[in-house]
Write a protein that holds these residues in place. Structure first.
Motif, mmCIF file in Angstrom:
data_model
loop_
_atom_site.group_PDB
_atom_site.id
_atom_site.type_symbol
_atom_site.label_atom_id
_atom_site.label_comp_id
_atom_site.label_asym_id
_atom_site.label_seq_id
_atom_site.Cartn_x
_atom_site.Cartn_y
_atom_site.Cartn_z
ATOM 1 N N MET A 1 -22.435 7.172 -7.419
ATOM 2 C CA MET A 1 -21.709 6.482 -6.363
ATOM 3 C C MET A 1 -21.195 5.146 -6.879
ATOM 4 S SD MET A 1 -23.061 5.422 -2.615
ATOM 5 C CE MET A 1 -22.380 3.983 -1.889
ATOM 6 N N ALA A 2 -19.989 4.800 -6.496
ATOM 7 C CA ALA A 2 -19.396 3.521 -6.889
ATOM 8 C C ALA A 2 -20.080 2.391 -6.126
ATOM 9 C CB ALA A 2 -17.903 3.538 -6.595
ATOM 10 N N ARG A 3 -20.055 1.231 -6.725
ATOM 11 C CA ARG A 3 -20.616 0.067 -6.032
ATOM 12 C C ARG A 3 -19.730 -0.292 -4.844
ATOM 13 N NH1 ARG A 3 -17.213 -3.807 -6.850
ATOM 14 N NH2 ARG A 3 -16.076 -4.026 -8.786
ATOM 15 N N LEU A 4 -20.257 -1.125 -3.976
ATOM 16 C CA LEU A 4 -19.477 -1.583 -2.830
ATOM 17 C C LEU A 4 -18.413 -2.562 -3.317
ATOM 18 C CD1 LEU A 4 -22.312 -2.135 -0.215
ATOM 19 C CD2 LEU A 4 -20.714 -0.231 -0.369
ATOM 20 N N PRO A 5 -17.256 -2.588 -2.660
ATOM 21 C CA PRO A 5 -16.178 -3.472 -3.112
ATOM 22 C C PRO A 5 -16.482 -4.946 -2.833
ATOM 23 C CG PRO A 5 -15.513 -2.235 -1.166
ATOM 24 C CD PRO A 5 -16.847 -1.707 -1.582
ATOM 25 N N TYR A 6 -15.990 -5.787 -3.737
ATOM 26 C CA TYR A 6 -16.053 -7.238 -3.549
ATOM 27 C C TYR A 6 -14.945 -7.656 -2.584
ATOM 28 C CZ TYR A 6 -19.019 -7.261 -7.721
ATOM 29 O OH TYR A 6 -20.021 -7.031 -8.635
ATOM 30 N N SER A 7 -15.030 -8.877 -2.070
ATOM 31 C CA SER A 7 -14.047 -9.335 -1.083
ATOM 32 C C SER A 7 -12.628 -9.323 -1.634
ATOM 33 C CB SER A 7 -14.411 -10.720 -0.552
ATOM 34 O OG SER A 7 -14.453 -11.661 -1.604
ATOM 35 N N HIS A 8 -12.425 -9.742 -2.885
ATOM 36 C CA HIS A 8 -11.064 -9.749 -3.431
ATOM 37 C C HIS A 8 -10.526 -8.328 -3.594
ATOM 38 C CE1 HIS A 8 -13.648 -9.645 -7.031
ATOM 39 N NE2 HIS A 8 -12.638 -9.043 -7.657
ATOM 40 N N GLU A 9 -11.403 -7.364 -3.794
ATOM 41 C CA GLU A 9 -10.970 -5.970 -3.871
ATOM 42 C C GLU A 9 -10.578 -5.458 -2.485
ATOM 43 O OE1 GLU A 9 -13.543 -4.463 -7.694
ATOM 44 O OE2 GLU A 9 -14.572 -4.636 -5.764
ATOM 45 N N LEU A 10 -11.316 -5.881 -1.469
ATOM 46 C CA LEU A 10 -10.941 -5.502 -0.102
ATOM 47 C C LEU A 10 -9.605 -6.127 0.288
ATOM 48 C CD1 LEU A 10 -14.400 -5.721 1.674
ATOM 49 C CD2 LEU A 10 -13.078 -3.656 1.185
ATOM 50 N N TYR A 11 -9.370 -7.357 -0.144
ATOM 51 C CA TYR A 11 -8.069 -7.982 0.111
ATOM 52 C C TYR A 11 -6.962 -7.180 -0.559
ATOM 53 C CZ TYR A 11 -9.185 -12.299 2.570
ATOM 54 O OH TYR A 11 -9.539 -13.203 3.527
ATOM 55 N N ALA A 12 -7.202 -6.723 -1.782
ATOM 56 C CA ALA A 12 -6.204 -5.923 -2.495
ATOM 57 C C ALA A 12 -5.926 -4.607 -1.772
ATOM 58 C CB ALA A 12 -6.665 -5.660 -3.929
ATOM 59 N N LEU A 13 -6.912 -4.101 -1.062
ATOM 60 C CA LEU A 13 -6.767 -2.840 -0.318
ATOM 61 C C LEU A 13 -6.336 -3.034 1.139
ATOM 62 C CD1 LEU A 13 -9.863 -0.727 -1.427
ATOM 63 C CD2 LEU A 13 -7.464 -0.220 -1.857
ATOM 64 N N ALA A 14 -6.190 -4.260 1.579
ATOM 65 C CA ALA A 14 -5.981 -4.545 3.011
ATOM 66 C C ALA A 14 -4.856 -3.720 3.632
ATOM 67 C CB ALA A 14 -5.734 -6.035 3.222
ATOM 68 N N ARG A 15 -3.692 -3.723 3.028
ATOM 69 C CA ARG A 15 -2.566 -2.971 3.611
ATOM 70 C C ARG A 15 -2.850 -1.476 3.599
ATOM 71 N NH1 ARG A 15 3.123 -4.824 2.937
ATOM 72 N NH2 ARG A 15 3.304 -3.087 1.486
ATOM 73 N N HIS A 16 -3.511 -1.005 2.562
ATOM 74 C CA HIS A 16 -3.876 0.408 2.485
ATOM 75 C C HIS A 16 -4.856 0.771 3.596
ATOM 76 C CE1 HIS A 16 -2.208 -0.191 -1.513
ATOM 77 N NE2 HIS A 16 -2.078 1.122 -1.594
ATOM 78 N N ILE A 17 -5.804 -0.103 3.858
ATOM 79 C CA ILE A 17 -6.795 0.153 4.909
ATOM 80 C C ILE A 17 -6.102 0.299 6.258
ATOM 81 C CG2 ILE A 17 -8.746 -0.837 6.194
ATOM 82 C CD1 ILE A 17 -9.587 -2.136 3.459
ATOM 83 N N VAL A 18 -5.180 -0.607 6.561
ATOM 84 C CA VAL A 18 -4.479 -0.562 7.850
ATOM 85 C C VAL A 18 -3.711 0.744 8.026
ATOM 86 C CG1 VAL A 18 -2.636 -1.626 9.214
ATOM 87 C CG2 VAL A 18 -4.353 -3.065 8.114
ATOM 88 N N PHE A 19 -3.039 1.195 6.968
ATOM 89 C CA PHE A 19 -2.204 2.387 7.091
ATOM 90 C C PHE A 19 -2.936 3.690 6.789
ATOM 91 C CE2 PHE A 19 0.959 -0.962 6.568
ATOM 92 C CZ PHE A 19 1.768 -0.697 7.664
ATOM 93 N N ARG A 20 -3.743 3.715 5.751
ATOM 94 C CA ARG A 20 -4.406 4.960 5.359
ATOM 95 C C ARG A 20 -5.658 5.245 6.188
ATOM 96 N NH1 ARG A 20 -4.014 7.205 -0.214
ATOM 97 N NH2 ARG A 20 -1.988 6.649 -0.995
#
Length: 102
Positions: A1-20
């Motif tokens: 299992m992959a580690r949990l994402p860091y905050s800057h990684e979640l920021y990088a995914l922010a637009r993807h999270i909203v749409f996907r």
């Protein structure tokens, strides 16, 4: 299992999270709007976390270098997207915001 994402990684995914993860994101937001107590929205929040973690793993599998470069740029620049637009563009070209399979 992959580690949990860091905050800057979640920021990088922010637009993807909203749409996907649109269904889970909307359910979580709506629940929080209608409830004052966070525990009331635990199922919706957990569903969003699961969807986000799945998305994180998918981004790492699909565009690992572009994702890493964009996330690191955000981390080094105080989470300011304006300073990382070139990295964002490369990441979103390799891992589009809208899933073409849906």
């Amino acid at each position: 299992m992959a580690r949990l994402p860091y905050s800057h990684e979640l920021y990088a995914l922010a637009r993807h999270i909203v749409f996907r993860c649109e269904k889970e994101h909307k359910a979580s937001i709506e629940c929080k709007r209608s409830h004052d107590w966070p525990e009331d929205c635990k199922p919706e929040s957990e569903a969003l976390i699961r969807a986000t973690n799945k998305l994180y793993k998918e981004a790492l599998d699909t565009a690992p270098e572009q994702f890493k470069e964009f996330a690191e740029c955000l981390d080094q620049n105080g989470l300011r997207f304006a300073r990382c637009r070139d990295k964002q563009k490369a990441f979103e070209a390799a891992y589009p915001i809208v899933d073409s399979q849906k």
